[in-house]
Scaffold this motif. Structure first.
Motif, PDB file in Angstrom:
ATOM      1  N   THR A  55       0.850  -1.181   0.000  1.00 61.45           N
ATOM      2  CA  THR A  55       0.000   0.000   0.000  1.00 61.45           C
ATOM      3  C   THR A  55       0.884   1.228   0.000  1.00 61.45           C
ATOM      4  O   THR A  55       1.982   1.215   0.569  1.00 61.45           O
ATOM      5  CB  THR A  55      -0.937   0.011   1.229  1.00 61.45           C
ATOM      6  OG1 THR A  55      -1.867   1.080   1.118  1.00 61.45           O
ATOM      7  CG2 THR A  55      -0.152   0.169   2.520  1.00 61.45           C
ATOM      8  N   ALA A  56       0.423   2.272  -0.654  1.00 63.79           N
ATOM      9  CA  ALA A  56       1.212   3.486  -0.781  1.00 63.79           C
ATOM     10  C   ALA A  56       0.795   4.506   0.267  1.00 63.79           C
ATOM     11  O   ALA A  56      -0.386   4.600   0.631  1.00 63.79           O
ATOM     12  CB  ALA A  56       1.051   4.078  -2.181  1.00 63.79           C
ATOM     13  N   ALA A  57       1.751   5.276   0.735  1.00 63.87           N
ATOM     14  CA  ALA A  57       1.448   6.375   1.636  1.00 63.87           C
ATOM     15  C   ALA A  57       0.808   7.513   0.841  1.00 63.87           C
ATOM     16  O   ALA A  57       1.344   7.948  -0.173  1.00 63.87           O
ATOM     17  CB  ALA A  57       2.723   6.861   2.313  1.00 63.87           C
ATOM     18  N   THR A  58      -0.341   7.959   1.256  1.00 62.33           N
ATOM     19  CA  THR A  58      -1.074   9.015   0.571  1.00 62.33           C
ATOM     20  C   THR A  58      -0.620  10.390   1.062  1.00 62.33           C
ATOM     21  O   THR A  58       0.140  10.509   2.033  1.00 62.33           O
ATOM     22  CB  THR A  58      -2.571   8.864   0.849  1.00 62.33           C
ATOM     23  OG1 THR A  58      -2.761   8.921   2.279  1.00 62.33           O
ATOM     24  CG2 THR A  58      -3.101   7.539   0.317  1.00 62.33           C
ATOM     25  N   THR A  59      -1.112  11.431   0.399  1.00 64.17           N
ATOM     26  CA  THR A  59      -0.823  12.789   0.851  1.00 64.17           C
ATOM     27  C   THR A  59      -1.290  12.981   2.289  1.00 64.17           C
ATOM     28  O   THR A  59      -0.602  13.609   3.111  1.00 64.17           O
ATOM     29  CB  THR A  59      -1.516  13.809  -0.059  1.00 64.17           C
ATOM     30  OG1 THR A  59      -1.012  13.658  -1.387  1.00 64.17           O
ATOM     31  CG2 THR A  59      -1.283  15.231   0.420  1.00 64.17           C
ATOM     32  N   GLU A  60      -2.454  12.447   2.611  1.00 60.16           N
ATOM     33  CA  GLU A  60      -2.978  12.521   3.969  1.00 60.16           C
ATOM     34  C   GLU A  60      -2.006  11.893   4.961  1.00 60.16           C
ATOM     35  O   GLU A  60      -1.680  12.479   6.007  1.00 60.16           O
ATOM     36  CB  GLU A  60      -4.321  11.801   4.031  1.00 60.16           C
ATOM     37  CG  GLU A  60      -4.913  11.674   5.412  1.00 60.16           C
ATOM     38  CD  GLU A  60      -6.204  10.875   5.419  1.00 60.16           C
ATOM     39  OE1 GLU A  60      -7.224  11.421   5.875  1.00 60.16           O
ATOM     40  OE2 GLU A  60      -6.188   9.705   4.959  1.00 60.16           O
ATOM     41  N   ALA A  61      -1.515  10.697   4.633  1.00 57.26           N
ATOM     42  CA  ALA A  61      -0.618   9.975   5.532  1.00 57.26           C
ATOM     43  C   ALA A  61       0.727  10.680   5.662  1.00 57.26           C
ATOM     44  O   ALA A  61       1.300  10.764   6.753  1.00 57.26           O
ATOM     45  CB  ALA A  61      -0.426   8.548   5.023  1.00 57.26           C
ATOM     46  N   ILE A  62       1.235  11.196   4.558  1.00 61.26           N
ATOM     47  CA  ILE A  62       2.526  11.890   4.587  1.00 61.26           C
ATOM     48  C   ILE A  62       2.423  13.178   5.388  1.00 61.26           C
ATOM     49  O   ILE A  62       3.350  13.559   6.121  1.00 61.26           O
ATOM     50  CB  ILE A  62       3.026  12.132   3.148  1.00 61.26           C
ATOM     51  CG1 ILE A  62       3.399  10.783   2.506  1.00 61.26           C
ATOM     52  CG2 ILE A  62       4.223  13.073   3.139  1.00 61.26           C
ATOM     53  CD1 ILE A  62       3.732  10.870   1.033  1.00 61.26           C
TER      54      ILE A  62
END
Length: 249
Positions: free
Chosen positions: A145-152
């Motif tokens: 799974t990729a880190a999203t803008t929200e997560a970053i």
């Protein structure tokens, strides 16, 4: 003040060093410190947690850390993986859908990967966010799974007190408030690994209301995984052991 009593190897424990104001730049768990942590399990509800599925164990690669000493420290691989578990456990109660919770957990596993030491190290959250942005494909290849803008954004702000946000940071917080506060809460819950009680979680300082089981479960994850690692388990084996103990299948 805690008196310095050498360990069998001749050096004082991390708890003793912390009590005397002599913490080293890179701090690793030891048996006397962990024994003290284990004896001070927080009071509260039991650790029975109901989820549609067990949280995924996301263990960051040691090579992702800025320094190998940090990867093995109290802010290293096992800390990141425990915070990723706690993010998933807390997310369901705060309206974060499973896909967003998993993306946040993937980023959470790496939230301290750019730390240079185990002290305050201001700015390490933004450095980790920059690293995640650059190596997003590498993280996705390992975690699926990729880190999203929200997560970053949550990673960038996890080490910044709310009352010191800059204008840009405040805008990022308003856009991704739940994710930021979830990561801050999960990170705070793993403070049971720290060698002095005054550094342990202060739930009154969090902006999310946590379930009664959260402190006990977080403490048990720390003790179980750190004990297994001291007994010779790899990082992944230690974390799997602790997760099975707190959430039996």
């Amino acid at each position: 003040m805690i008196s310095l009593t050498p360990r069998p190897g001749g050096e004082p424990s991390l708890r003793e060093l912390a009590g005397s104001g002599r913490r080293p730049d890179h701090q690793a768990m030891d048996r006397p410190t962990l024994d003290w942590i284990a004896r001070h399990r927080p009071a509260g509800a039991g650790v029975r947690v109901t989820m549609p599925h067990r949280p995924l164990l996301l263990v960051p690669n040691a090579s992702w850390f800025a320094r190998k000493e940090t990867a093995a420290s109290i802010h290293g691989v096992r800390h990141g993986a425990r915070v990723a578990v706690l993010v998933q456990l807390l997310a369901a109660g705060h309206g974060l859908p499973p896909d967003r919770a998993l993306a946040l957990a993937a980023a959470a596993a790496c939230h301290d990967c750019r730390r240079l030491n185990d002290r305050d190290d201001p700015g390490h959250g933004q450095r980790a966010a920059d690293w995640l942005t650059e190596y997003i494909a590498d993280v996705e290849a390992v975690f699926g799974t990729a880190a999203t803008t929200e997560a970053i954004t949550a990673v960038a702000l996890h080490d910044v007190p709310h009352d010191t946000f800059t204008g840009n940071q405040a805008r990022g917080y308003r856009q991704h408030q739940v994710a930021v506060d979830l990561l801050k809460a999960a990170d705070a819950l793993d403070r049971y690994r720290l060698p002095l009680a005054r550094w342990w979680p202060d739930l009154n300082r969090l902006r999310l209301q946590l379930p009664a089981w959260a402190p006990v479960l977080a403490h048990d994850l720390v003790v179980g995984s750190e004990q297994a690692h001291l007994d010779g388990a790899t990082d992944t084996q230690a974390l799997e052991h602790a997760l099975r103990a707190v959430m039996p299948e």
